[in-house]
Design an enzyme around this catalytic site. Structure first.
Site, mmCIF file in Angstrom:
data_model
loop_
_atom_site.group_PDB
_atom_site.id
_atom_site.type_symbol
_atom_site.label_atom_id
_atom_site.label_comp_id
_atom_site.label_asym_id
_atom_site.label_seq_id
_atom_site.Cartn_x
_atom_site.Cartn_y
_atom_site.Cartn_z
ATOM 1 N N HIS A 309 0.843 -1.199 0.000
ATOM 2 C CA HIS A 309 0.000 0.000 0.000
ATOM 3 C C HIS A 309 0.874 1.243 0.000
ATOM 4 O O HIS A 309 1.928 1.256 0.627
ATOM 5 C CB HIS A 309 -0.909 0.011 1.238
ATOM 6 C CG HIS A 309 -2.075 0.950 1.109
ATOM 7 N ND1 HIS A 309 -1.963 2.294 1.335
ATOM 8 C CD2 HIS A 309 -3.361 0.727 0.739
ATOM 9 C CE1 HIS A 309 -3.129 2.856 1.124
ATOM 10 N NE2 HIS A 309 -4.003 1.934 0.750
ATOM 11 N N ASP A 367 -8.071 -4.394 -0.407
ATOM 12 C CA ASP A 367 -8.623 -4.817 -1.696
ATOM 13 C C ASP A 367 -8.503 -6.311 -1.923
ATOM 14 O O ASP A 367 -9.289 -6.907 -2.649
ATOM 15 C CB ASP A 367 -7.935 -4.064 -2.837
ATOM 16 C CG ASP A 367 -8.306 -2.617 -2.809
ATOM 17 O OD1 ASP A 367 -9.480 -2.315 -2.966
ATOM 18 O OD2 ASP A 367 -7.417 -1.780 -2.588
HETATM 19 N N1 CMC Z 1 4.274 -7.461 -5.327
HETATM 20 C C1 CMC Z 1 5.620 -7.594 -5.365
HETATM 21 N N2 CMC Z 1 6.491 -6.634 -4.981
HETATM 22 C C2 CMC Z 1 5.965 -5.482 -4.548
HETATM 23 C C3 CMC Z 1 4.569 -5.265 -4.476
HETATM 24 C C4 CMC Z 1 3.728 -6.312 -4.884
HETATM 25 N N3 CMC Z 1 2.389 -6.156 -4.829
HETATM 26 N N4 CMC Z 1 4.345 -4.036 -4.002
HETATM 27 C C5 CMC Z 1 5.523 -3.477 -3.780
HETATM 28 N N5 CMC Z 1 6.532 -4.359 -4.092
HETATM 29 C C6 CMC Z 1 7.965 -4.153 -3.894
HETATM 30 C C7 CMC Z 1 8.550 -3.218 -4.934
HETATM 31 O O1 CMC Z 1 9.030 -3.924 -6.050
HETATM 32 C C8 CMC Z 1 9.653 -2.568 -4.137
HETATM 33 O O2 CMC Z 1 10.733 -3.475 -4.061
HETATM 34 P P1 CMC Z 1 12.268 -2.912 -4.025
HETATM 35 O O3 CMC Z 1 12.354 -2.081 -2.785
HETATM 36 O O4 CMC Z 1 13.115 -4.145 -3.985
HETATM 37 O O5 CMC Z 1 12.449 -2.124 -5.287
HETATM 38 C C9 CMC Z 1 9.090 -2.461 -2.727
HETATM 39 O O6 CMC Z 1 8.129 -3.512 -2.639
HETATM 40 C C10 CMC Z 1 8.398 -1.124 -2.434
HETATM 41 O O7 CMC Z 1 7.423 -0.932 -3.431
HETATM 42 P P2 CMC Z 1 6.984 0.495 -4.026
HETATM 43 O O8 CMC Z 1 6.511 0.285 -5.423
HETATM 44 O O9 CMC Z 1 8.072 1.480 -3.785
HETATM 45 O O10 CMC Z 1 5.803 0.857 -3.077
HETATM 46 P P3 CMC Z 1 4.726 1.909 -3.414
HETATM 47 O O11 CMC Z 1 4.328 2.502 -2.128
HETATM 48 O O12 CMC Z 1 5.184 2.812 -4.485
HETATM 49 O O13 CMC Z 1 3.562 1.015 -4.050
HETATM 50 C C11 CMC Z 1 1.525 -0.082 -4.367
HETATM 51 C C12 CMC Z 1 2.387 0.742 -3.412
HETATM 52 C C13 CMC Z 1 0.169 -0.323 -3.715
HETATM 53 C C14 CMC Z 1 1.315 0.697 -5.681
HETATM 54 C C15 CMC Z 1 2.245 -1.425 -4.650
HETATM 55 O O14 CMC Z 1 2.465 -2.109 -3.433
HETATM 56 C C16 CMC Z 1 1.473 -2.302 -5.627
HETATM 57 O O15 CMC Z 1 1.620 -2.142 -6.834
HETATM 58 N N6 CMC Z 1 0.623 -3.236 -5.115
HETATM 59 C C17 CMC Z 1 -0.187 -4.074 -5.948
HETATM 60 C C18 CMC Z 1 -1.439 -3.336 -6.418
HETATM 61 C C19 CMC Z 1 -2.462 -3.135 -5.304
HETATM 62 O O16 CMC Z 1 -2.782 -4.051 -4.569
HETATM 63 N N7 CMC Z 1 -2.988 -1.931 -5.208
HETATM 64 C C20 CMC Z 1 -4.018 -1.573 -4.218
HETATM 65 C C21 CMC Z 1 -3.488 -0.742 -3.155
HETATM 66 S S1 CMC Z 1 -4.709 -0.240 -1.977
HETATM 67 C C22 CMC Z 1 -5.648 0.934 -2.825
HETATM 68 C C23 CMC Z 1 -6.483 1.812 -1.932
HETATM 69 O O17 CMC Z 1 -6.400 1.766 -0.711
HETATM 70 O O18 CMC Z 1 -7.236 2.624 -2.498
#
Ligand code: CMC
Length: 432
Positions: A309, A367
């Site tokens: 998240h 979600d």
């Molecule tokens: N699966 C695998 N690896 C992941 C995932 C995942 N779902 N999410 C984050 N990572 C890894 C990412 O590759 C990174 O690794 P490293 O540090 O080695 O490069 C690390 O975790 C941090 O990730 P980030 O992309 O910097 O984190 P973020 O805060 O930018 O992303 C997110 C948050 C929700 C976009 C992401 O976790 C994601 O794409 N999740 C899957 C989609 C999802 O479930 N979205 C719904 C979120 S809740 C929506 C709401 O509340 O409205």
């Protein structure tokens, strides 16, 4: 406000400006940057408003590091356990929990306004049979503005209250009809004897030819999903409602803009993606570990949907609550052994034990579980975001009302860092 300030010195001119530090009840202190442009002539650059507070708000507080979510100071865990969606609506709109009489009156008002104007029905006929329910909702909700335009004075607090009541009240009908239209079934009118969630389920799944008894477990699960999604402070759709409403636009039209924003896959569409991913895993016939390995592989763009998240870097408090409900619902329905749910539970187990996910604090998010619950209830995938909109209607209205009565509120007008062409002269077409 405290007397704390932050001093900014412009190294180019030596000019100095004191920026007041504003303290909220909770959360990081906020630097008031308004003097920067007034006194130094600078704008600030913050794409996506990652560190900019666009308003003061008394409604919802989130601490993503600690995994805290509160509506009007009440922890979401307590509301989820003891409250109902309509009571939560009252709390979000009015700032306090209602007395028994206040709740009864509020419930009666919401029930009473549930039927849209008959002419609204005809708007549905203008859509193609395969229109996405969210596209229909954007259009139909926008159309509501025409029905209440003359009677809505946005400067009148009572009119604002009535507008909020009308929207909360009509939302289940509008959402359910979007689905009925898409599947070619007759629309059902609301039954004002039923509870909010029961009524929605009946309008979704009932048909005029048969008696429909809403399943109480489904109604309870839906009510919980509505409570958990009722507000999430200044997210994209709420900020959209605030920004479009800041020009004193009609609130029904402003909320229609919010619905459009919610529709995007980066906002309201995540639970739909969870189910699609689970279906793909089942169809592939491959082991769950294979997909966990793919999610960890930096050369593979695949991510586990429903994990991680942007704000919660701890367990999403909503996920903790809804996880329990999800397991309970699947058990009661005897659905735990269906391949999709088996895969989901296996994924949950592996990811929670895996160092990659533990180190990065990637927990299943709200979600992940809401997708599973809605799927188990038989809600079609393209209605998932519409149900999110159904829940968020109160949050949008609470924020719009708060903004309209905030003396510091201004028409939203972000600045920009212009990076286009420098001044140049017009070239006649024959010389280009
Ligand atoms: N699966 C695998 N690896 C992941 C995932 C995942 N779902 N999410 C984050 N990572 C890894 C990412 O590759 C990174 O690794 P490293 O540090 O080695 O490069 C690390 O975790 C941090 O990730 P980030 O992309 O910097 O984190 P973020 O805060 O930018 O992303 C997110 C948050 C929700 C976009 C992401 O976790 C994601 O794409 N999740 C899957 C989609 C999802 O479930 N979205 C719904 C979120 S809740 C929506 C709401 O509340 O409205």
């Amino acid at each position: 406000m405290t007397s704390r300030t932050v001093t900014v010195i412009d190294n180019a001119t030596g000019k100095q400006v004191e920026l007041p530090v504003l303290e909220g009840t909770l959360g990081p202190a906020t630097v008031d940057i308004r003097p920067l442009s007034r006194e130094l002539g600078y704008f600030t650059y913050d794409p996506g408003f990652m560190s900019t507070a666009s308003c003061r708000s008394d409604i919802t507080f989130i601490d993503g590091e600690k995994g805290i979510l509160m509506y009007r100071g009440y922890p979401i865990e307590q509301l989820a356990e003891h409250s109902t969606y309509l009571e939560t609506c009252y709390l979000l709109l009015y700032g306090e929990l209602p007395t028994a009489t206040e709740l009864e009156t509020f419930t009666r008002i919401i029930q009473k306004h549930s039927m849209p104007h008959q002419a609204i029905r005809r708007f549905y006929d203008g859509f193609r049979h395969d229109a996405h329910p969210m596209a229909i909702m954007v259009g139909v909700f926008g159309a509501l503005s025409a029905f209440f335009h003359d009677s809505t004075d946005v400067h009148n607090p009572h009119h604002r209250e009535i507008a909020a009541h009308r929207m909360i009240s009509k939302m289940p009908t509008i959402a359910a009809w979007s689905y009925k239209y898409a599947i070619g079934q007759p629309f059902l009118y609301p039954d004002n004897e039923l509870g909010y969630s029961e009524n929605f389920l009946r309008m979704m799944f009932g048909v005029p030819t048969e008696r429909y008894e809403p399943n109480p477990i489904f109604a309870k699960a839906l009510d919980l999903i509505l409570i958990l999604h009722a507000d999430h402070e200044q997210n994209a759709s709420t900020s959209t409602v605030r920004l479009s409403g800041s020009s004193e636009a009609n609130p029904f039209a402003a909320v229609s803009a919010g619905i459009a924003s919610l529709w995007g896959p980066l906002h309201g569409g995540a639970n739909e993606k969870v189910v699609r991913m689970l279906e793909d895993i089942v169809e592939s016939g491959q082991k769950v570990e294979h997909f966990v390995d793919r999610a960890k592989d930096k050369d593979d763009p695949f991510r586990l949907m429903g994990f991680g998240h942007r704000v919660y870097k701890n367990y999403d408090p909503r996920a903790k609550i809804i996880r329990k409900m999800c397991h309970e619902l699947l058990r009661q329905m005897g659905a735990e052994n269906q391949p999709m749910f088996e895969v989901a539970m296996e994924l949950e187990r592996i990811a929670m034990e895996d160092d990659y996910f533990k180190e990065r604090k990637l927990y299943p998010n709200v979600d992940f579980y809401s997708g599973l619950i809605l799927r188990a209830m038989g809600i079609p995938l393209n209605m998932f975001t519409a149900i999110f909109a159904l829940a968020r209607i109160v949050g949008w209205n609470a924020h719009w009302c708060e903004m309209m009565q905030d003396p510091e509120s201004r028409i939203g007008r972000p600045r920009q860092l212009y990076t286009g062409a420098a001044p140049r002269d017009y070239v006649p077409i024959e010389k280009r």
